[in-house]
Design a protein around this motif. Structure first.
Motif, PDB file in Angstrom:
ATOM      1  N   SER A  94       0.822  -1.199   0.000  1.00  0.00           N
ATOM      2  CA  SER A  94       0.000   0.000   0.000  1.00  0.00           C
ATOM      3  C   SER A  94       0.859   1.253   0.000  1.00  0.00           C
ATOM      4  O   SER A  94       0.592   2.212  -0.741  1.00  0.00           O
ATOM      5  N   LEU A  95       1.911   1.274   0.819  1.00  0.00           N
ATOM      6  CA  LEU A  95       2.807   2.428   0.859  1.00  0.00           C
ATOM      7  C   LEU A  95       3.526   2.609  -0.477  1.00  0.00           C
ATOM      8  O   LEU A  95       3.733   3.738  -0.933  1.00  0.00           O
TER       9      LEU A  95
ATOM     10  N   SER B 177       1.188   4.198  -2.910  1.00  0.00           N
ATOM     11  CA  SER B 177       0.971   5.592  -2.554  1.00  0.00           C
ATOM     12  C   SER B 177       2.061   6.487  -3.125  1.00  0.00           C
ATOM     13  O   SER B 177       1.782   7.490  -3.801  1.00  0.00           O
ATOM     14  N   PHE B 178       3.316   6.139  -2.875  1.00  0.00           N
ATOM     15  CA  PHE B 178       4.413   6.999  -3.323  1.00  0.00           C
ATOM     16  C   PHE B 178       4.719   6.820  -4.803  1.00  0.00           C
ATOM     17  O   PHE B 178       5.252   7.739  -5.433  1.00  0.00           O
TER      18      PHE B 178
ATOM     19  N   ILE C 283       2.339   9.336  -6.356  1.00  0.00           N
ATOM     20  CA  ILE C 283       2.844  10.706  -6.185  1.00  0.00           C
ATOM     21  C   ILE C 283       3.994  10.982  -7.139  1.00  0.00           C
ATOM     22  O   ILE C 283       4.071  12.041  -7.775  1.00  0.00           O
TER      23      ILE C 283
ATOM     24  N   PRO D  96       0.635   9.535   4.493  1.00  0.00           N
ATOM     25  CA  PRO D  96       0.787   8.080   4.343  1.00  0.00           C
ATOM     26  C   PRO D  96       1.966   7.505   5.125  1.00  0.00           C
ATOM     27  O   PRO D  96       1.915   6.354   5.563  1.00  0.00           O
TER      28      PRO D  96
ATOM     29  N   TYR E  16      -6.301   3.347   2.726  1.00  0.00           N
ATOM     30  CA  TYR E  16      -6.109   4.784   2.497  1.00  0.00           C
ATOM     31  C   TYR E  16      -4.868   5.085   1.655  1.00  0.00           C
ATOM     32  O   TYR E  16      -4.974   5.794   0.640  1.00  0.00           O
ATOM     33  N   PRO E  17      -3.662   4.589   2.006  1.00  0.00           N
ATOM     34  CA  PRO E  17      -2.509   4.880   1.147  1.00  0.00           C
ATOM     35  C   PRO E  17      -2.674   4.328  -0.271  1.00  0.00           C
ATOM     36  O   PRO E  17      -2.232   4.954  -1.249  1.00  0.00           O
ATOM     37  N   PHE E  18      -3.321   3.149  -0.383  1.00  0.00           N
ATOM     38  CA  PHE E  18      -3.529   2.563  -1.707  1.00  0.00           C
ATOM     39  C   PHE E  18      -4.434   3.457  -2.562  1.00  0.00           C
ATOM     40  O   PHE E  18      -4.103   3.769  -3.717  1.00  0.00           O
TER      41      PHE E  18
ATOM     42  N   LEU F 247      -5.095   6.595  -2.085  1.00  0.00           N
ATOM     43  CA  LEU F 247      -4.403   7.865  -2.302  1.00  0.00           C
ATOM     44  C   LEU F 247      -3.447   7.768  -3.479  1.00  0.00           C
ATOM     45  O   LEU F 247      -3.413   8.642  -4.350  1.00  0.00           O
ATOM     46  N   GLY F 248      -2.670   6.684  -3.515  1.00  0.00           N
ATOM     47  CA  GLY F 248      -1.746   6.489  -4.629  1.00  0.00           C
ATOM     48  C   GLY F 248      -2.459   6.337  -5.951  1.00  0.00           C
ATOM     49  O   GLY F 248      -2.024   6.884  -6.978  1.00  0.00           O
TER      50      GLY F 248
ATOM     51  N   TRP G  44      -3.562   9.825  -7.126  1.00  0.00           N
ATOM     52  CA  TRP G  44      -2.452  10.567  -7.726  1.00  0.00           C
ATOM     53  C   TRP G  44      -2.078   9.983  -9.080  1.00  0.00           C
ATOM     54  O   TRP G  44      -1.744  10.723 -10.026  1.00  0.00           O
TER      55      TRP G  44
END
Length: 275
Positions: A148-149, A152-153, A156, A211, A253-255, A257-258, A261
């Motif tokens: 997931s992290l 996310s990045f 971004i 995140p 959430y991080p998934f 969010l990524g 983006w």
């Protein structure tokens, strides 16, 4: 889907030949090896021993290093193809913008996630050989957190890569984003809370939009379900989400969010001049 897979495979081959991938793999694989050589799994600190303590230390490494590695290695993905005319060459074939963009995204995701996953598998295998008990629940949840992290990045970084044309500006922007997110983990938020007397709930809520902070808290919850080391923040998190709710939040959430983006980057990519 076949064209996306083809672009992803081409990006993977490029990543495997690059120096950043070698360094990236050595950092995480080497960290696990050093932990074993140092006898981490054979000692007990604060109640943690065996593979549980190794994963605890590995988390501390990943909180800081993983985001910046993903940002710095991915943010030039599209900008470098544009500068070297690779983008123009690939689009001369029957490949759509979506095929290129999402194929590039898939290739980068595999290249940043596989070394981390391989390092964790190495830890599990070596620990099993040594006769250590394997915390499968922690391992499985931690893999989901790492994935997931990474998404996310990755999202971004690709958004920044489509937004700017210069590789230097892309790198500077990615490093700036990383510094801001690190600062908002603790330093800036504590300063805001002390100087402006904002409600603690508002400060904690803003922190949980970061995140990196979400990953950090979720990782703590693996070993300290009551989050006793976090003080008042633990009451806000557990009262607002509950243990199971926060576990789901820390993964989805991080998934999401990524992915947001990533989609935003695609919308910019298909509307801007490509070369």
């Amino acid at each position: 889907m076949g064209k996306i897979a083809l672009v992803a495979w081409l990006d993977l081959k490029e990543s495997f030949r690059s120096r950043w991938f070698l360094v990236y793999s050595l950092v995480f694989g080497g960290a696990v090896a050093l932990f074993f050589l140092a006898g981490v799994t054979e000692s007990r600190v604060l109640g943690f021993s065996g593979l549980g303590r190794l994963l605890l230390l590995f988390i501390q490494v990943c909180v800081v290093i993983l985001p910046v590695f993903i940002l710095m290695s991915t943010v030039r993905a599209i900008a470098s193809d544009r500068d070297s005319n690779v983008l123009e060459y690939l689009l001369s074939f029957p490949i759509s913008l979506a095929d290129y963009y999402f194929g590039k995204s898939l290739g980068r995701l595999v290249s940043v996630f596989v070394p981390i996953f391989a390092s964790l598998v190495l830890a599990i295998v070596w620990g099993g050989i040594k006769g250590a008990s394997i915390p499968w629940e922690i391992f499985g949840f931690y893999v989901l957190l790492m994935f997931s992290l990474s998404v996310s990045f990755l999202g971004i970084a690709l958004f920044i890569s489509t937004l700017v044309k210069s590789q230097e500006i892309a790198l500077g922007s990615a490093f700036f984003v990383w510094l801001i997110l690190l600062a908002f983990m603790d330093i800036l938020l504590i300063g805001v809370m002390m100087k402006n007397a904002f409600p603690e709930e508002a400060i904690f809520g803003v922190a949980l939009l970061n995140p990196i902070q979400v990953f950090r808290v979720a990782a703590m919850a693996l070993f300290d379900p009551e989050l006793s080391v976090m003080g008042p923040a633990a009451y806000f998190i557990l009262d607002s989400f509950g243990k199971a709710g926060f576990a789901l939040y820390s993964i989805f959430y991080p998934f999401l969010l990524g992915m947001g983006w990533l989609w935003g980057g695609y919308l910019i990519f298909k509307r801007r001049d490509l070369v």
